[in-house]
Design a protein around this motif. Structure first.
Motif, PDB file in Angstrom:
ATOM      1  N   SER A 149       0.599  -1.113   0.141  1.00  0.00           N
ATOM      2  CA  SER A 149       0.020  -0.064  -0.172  1.00  0.00           C
ATOM      3  C   SER A 149       0.831   1.056   0.038  1.00  0.00           C
ATOM      4  O   SER A 149       2.149   1.382   0.317  1.00  0.00           O
ATOM      5  N   VAL A 150       0.183   2.277  -0.259  1.00  0.00           N
ATOM      6  CA  VAL A 150       0.897   3.692  -0.610  1.00  0.00           C
ATOM      7  C   VAL A 150       0.482   4.649   0.288  1.00  0.00           C
ATOM      8  O   VAL A 150      -0.833   4.875   0.278  1.00  0.00           O
ATOM      9  N   SER A 151       1.088   5.562   1.001  1.00  0.00           N
ATOM     10  CA  SER A 151       0.621   6.548   1.684  1.00  0.00           C
ATOM     11  C   SER A 151       1.772   7.752   1.711  1.00  0.00           C
ATOM     12  O   SER A 151       2.804   7.493   1.196  1.00  0.00           O
ATOM     13  N   HIS A 152       1.231   8.869   2.163  1.00  0.00           N
ATOM     14  CA  HIS A 152       2.093  10.106   2.045  1.00  0.00           C
ATOM     15  C   HIS A 152       3.232   9.868   2.865  1.00  0.00           C
ATOM     16  O   HIS A 152       3.006   9.446   3.985  1.00  0.00           O
ATOM     17  N   ILE A 153       4.669  10.316   2.664  1.00  0.00           N
ATOM     18  CA  ILE A 153       5.333   9.985   3.692  1.00  0.00           C
ATOM     19  C   ILE A 153       5.346  10.914   4.888  1.00  0.00           C
ATOM     20  O   ILE A 153       5.847  10.319   5.944  1.00  0.00           O
ATOM     21  N   ASN A 154       4.607  12.078   4.876  1.00  0.00           N
ATOM     22  CA  ASN A 154       4.412  12.709   5.962  1.00  0.00           C
ATOM     23  C   ASN A 154       3.386  12.007   6.866  1.00  0.00           C
ATOM     24  O   ASN A 154       3.113  12.635   8.048  1.00  0.00           O
ATOM     25  N   CYS A 155       2.583  11.290   6.303  1.00  0.00           N
ATOM     26  CA  CYS A 155       1.590  10.614   6.933  1.00  0.00           C
ATOM     27  C   CYS A 155       1.942   9.096   7.983  1.00  0.00           C
ATOM     28  O   CYS A 155       1.388   8.910   8.680  1.00  0.00           O
ATOM     29  N   PHE A 156       2.853   8.685   7.217  1.00  0.00           N
ATOM     30  CA  PHE A 156       3.405   7.531   7.413  1.00  0.00           C
ATOM     31  C   PHE A 156       4.014   7.695   8.865  1.00  0.00           C
ATOM     32  O   PHE A 156       4.814   8.731   9.242  1.00  0.00           O
ATOM     33  N   GLU A 157       3.712   6.591   9.898  1.00  0.00           N
ATOM     34  CA  GLU A 157       4.096   6.895  11.291  1.00  0.00           C
ATOM     35  C   GLU A 157       4.643   5.409  11.757  1.00  0.00           C
ATOM     36  O   GLU A 157       3.733   4.396  11.800  1.00  0.00           O
ATOM     37  N   PRO A 158       6.024   5.144  11.804  1.00  0.00           N
ATOM     38  CA  PRO A 158       6.424   3.714  11.962  1.00  0.00           C
ATOM     39  C   PRO A 158       5.907   3.099  13.001  1.00  0.00           C
ATOM     40  O   PRO A 158       5.888   1.831  13.307  1.00  0.00           O
ATOM     41  N   THR A 159       5.411   3.797  13.947  1.00  0.00           N
ATOM     42  CA  THR A 159       4.818   3.226  15.459  1.00  0.00           C
ATOM     43  C   THR A 159       3.298   2.745  15.149  1.00  0.00           C
ATOM     44  O   THR A 159       2.871   1.897  16.059  1.00  0.00           O
ATOM     45  N   ILE A 160       2.576   3.117  14.128  1.00  0.00           N
ATOM     46  CA  ILE A 160       1.381   2.779  13.833  1.00  0.00           C
ATOM     47  C   ILE A 160       1.315   1.689  12.818  1.00  0.00           C
ATOM     48  O   ILE A 160       1.883   1.928  11.759  1.00  0.00           O
ATOM     49  N   PRO A 161       0.747   0.460  12.919  1.00  0.00           N
ATOM     50  CA  PRO A 161       0.670  -0.674  12.043  1.00  0.00           C
ATOM     51  C   PRO A 161      -0.260  -0.097  10.871  1.00  0.00           C
ATOM     52  O   PRO A 161      -0.773   0.924  10.651  1.00  0.00           O
ATOM     53  N   CYS A 162       0.352  -0.460   9.783  1.00  0.00           N
ATOM     54  CA  CYS A 162      -0.134  -0.116   8.380  1.00  0.00           C
ATOM     55  C   CYS A 162      -1.560  -0.590   8.437  1.00  0.00           C
ATOM     56  O   CYS A 162      -2.160  -1.640   8.810  1.00  0.00           O
ATOM     57  N   PRO A 163      -2.658   0.430   8.154  1.00  0.00           N
ATOM     58  CA  PRO A 163      -3.891   0.254   7.981  1.00  0.00           C
ATOM     59  C   PRO A 163      -4.402  -0.823   7.027  1.00  0.00           C
ATOM     60  O   PRO A 163      -5.445  -1.489   7.420  1.00  0.00           O
ATOM     61  N   LYS A 164      -3.713  -1.149   5.982  1.00  0.00           N
ATOM     62  CA  LYS A 164      -4.244  -1.972   5.023  1.00  0.00           C
ATOM     63  C   LYS A 164      -3.731  -3.290   5.437  1.00  0.00           C
ATOM     64  O   LYS A 164      -4.407  -4.401   5.547  1.00  0.00           O
ATOM     65  N   CYS A 165      -2.566  -3.556   6.218  1.00  0.00           N
ATOM     66  CA  CYS A 165      -2.019  -4.823   6.939  1.00  0.00           C
ATOM     67  C   CYS A 165      -3.086  -5.073   7.891  1.00  0.00           C
ATOM     68  O   CYS A 165      -3.315  -6.470   7.964  1.00  0.00           O
ATOM     69  N   GLU A 166      -3.350  -4.114   8.685  1.00  0.00           N
ATOM     70  CA  GLU A 166      -4.347  -4.321   9.815  1.00  0.00           C
ATOM     71  C   GLU A 166      -5.773  -4.925   9.273  1.00  0.00           C
ATOM     72  O   GLU A 166      -6.402  -5.781   9.774  1.00  0.00           O
ATOM     73  N   ARG A 167      -6.260  -4.313   8.166  1.00  0.00           N
ATOM     74  CA  ARG A 167      -7.516  -4.842   7.423  1.00  0.00           C
ATOM     75  C   ARG A 167      -7.555  -6.149   7.333  1.00  0.00           C
ATOM     76  O   ARG A 167      -8.445  -6.912   7.278  1.00  0.00           O
ATOM     77  N   LYS A 168      -6.216  -6.432   6.337  1.00  0.00           N
ATOM     78  CA  LYS A 168      -5.840  -7.798   5.893  1.00  0.00           C
ATOM     79  C   LYS A 168      -6.049  -8.939   6.998  1.00  0.00           C
ATOM     80  O   LYS A 168      -6.599 -10.083   6.936  1.00  0.00           O
ATOM     81  N   SER A 169      -5.430  -8.420   7.958  1.00  0.00           N
ATOM     82  CA  SER A 169      -5.061  -9.368   9.344  1.00  0.00           C
ATOM     83  C   SER A 169      -6.634  -9.641   9.965  1.00  0.00           C
ATOM     84  O   SER A 169      -6.956 -10.789  10.167  1.00  0.00           O
ATOM     85  N   LYS A 170      -7.370  -8.561   9.960  1.00  0.00           N
ATOM     86  CA  LYS A 170      -8.704  -8.810  10.707  1.00  0.00           C
ATOM     87  C   LYS A 170      -9.760  -9.744   9.902  1.00  0.00           C
ATOM     88  O   LYS A 170     -10.413 -10.443  10.242  1.00  0.00           O
ATOM     89  N   ARG A 171      -9.575  -9.435   8.527  1.00  0.00           N
ATOM     90  CA  ARG A 171     -10.583 -10.264   7.275  1.00  0.00           C
ATOM     91  C   ARG A 171      -9.730 -11.832   7.513  1.00  0.00           C
ATOM     92  O   ARG A 171     -10.909 -12.726   7.558  1.00  0.00           O
ATOM     93  N   GLN A 172      -8.693 -11.924   7.566  1.00  0.00           N
ATOM     94  CA  GLN A 172      -8.157 -13.305   7.636  1.00  0.00           C
ATOM     95  C   GLN A 172      -8.801 -13.979   9.051  1.00  0.00           C
ATOM     96  O   GLN A 172      -8.937 -15.154   8.883  1.00  0.00           O
ATOM     97  N   ILE A 173      -8.725 -13.417  10.005  1.00  0.00           N
ATOM     98  CA  ILE A 173      -9.071 -13.918  11.476  1.00  0.00           C
ATOM     99  C   ILE A 173     -10.487 -14.077  11.364  1.00  0.00           C
ATOM    100  O   ILE A 173     -11.028 -15.412  11.715  1.00  0.00           O
ATOM    101  N   ALA A 174     -11.532 -13.287  10.660  1.00  0.00           N
ATOM    102  CA  ALA A 174     -12.608 -13.437  10.589  1.00  0.00           C
ATOM    103  C   ALA A 174     -13.292 -14.678   9.662  1.00  0.00           C
ATOM    104  O   ALA A 174     -14.223 -15.317   9.949  1.00  0.00           O
ATOM    105  N   MET A 175     -12.321 -14.897   8.482  1.00  0.00           N
ATOM    106  CA  MET A 175     -12.557 -16.026   7.845  1.00  0.00           C
ATOM    107  C   MET A 175     -12.215 -17.231   8.602  1.00  0.00           C
ATOM    108  O   MET A 175     -12.928 -18.129   8.361  1.00  0.00           O
ATOM    109  N   GLU A 176     -11.237 -17.394   9.205  1.00  0.00           N
ATOM    110  CA  GLU A 176     -10.628 -18.397  10.126  1.00  0.00           C
ATOM    111  C   GLU A 176     -11.817 -18.658  11.153  1.00  0.00           C
ATOM    112  O   GLU A 176     -11.939 -19.977  11.590  1.00  0.00           O
ATOM    113  N   ASN A 177     -12.605 -17.772  11.841  1.00  0.00           N
ATOM    114  CA  ASN A 177     -13.476 -17.912  12.840  1.00  0.00           C
ATOM    115  C   ASN A 177     -14.628 -18.638  12.180  1.00  0.00           C
ATOM    116  O   ASN A 177     -15.609 -18.901  12.698  1.00  0.00           O
ATOM    117  N   ASN A 178     -15.081 -18.449  10.803  1.00  0.00           N
ATOM    118  CA  ASN A 178     -15.929 -18.742  10.134  1.00  0.00           C
ATOM    119  C   ASN A 178     -16.019 -20.320   9.729  1.00  0.00           C
ATOM    120  O   ASN A 178     -15.685 -21.090   9.589  1.00  0.00           O
TER     121      ASN A 178
END
Length: 78
Positions: free
Chosen positions: A49-78
């Protein structure tokens, strides 16, 4: 530099290529950004995924990675 300039010019003018841009994963401003704008953008090493360099914060997880992780967990729980 000439090749990058040629590619960038093409992408911005070509109808098909211009829609391959991204919306910043952090601020979600509607202005499209492109990964070849290396001075202005950051690309996630995991999901690409791509973000503005000024918006990127290394201490905050990547929003797209977070969405993908939550989606994967939801699929595994179904």
């Amino acid at each position: 530099k000439r090749i990058v300039a040629f590619g960038k010019d093409h992408c911005l003018k070509c109808t098909l290529c211009s829609v391959k841009g991204f919306i910043c994963e952090y601020c979600r401003k509607p202005k499209v950004i492109y990964p070849f704008d290396v001075d202005e953008t950051y690309r996630c090493n995991i999901c690409g995924s791509v973000s503005h360099i000024n918006c990127f914060e290394p201490t905050i997880p990547c929003p797209k990675c977070e969405r993908k992780s939550k989606r994967q967990i939801a699929m595994e729980n179904n």
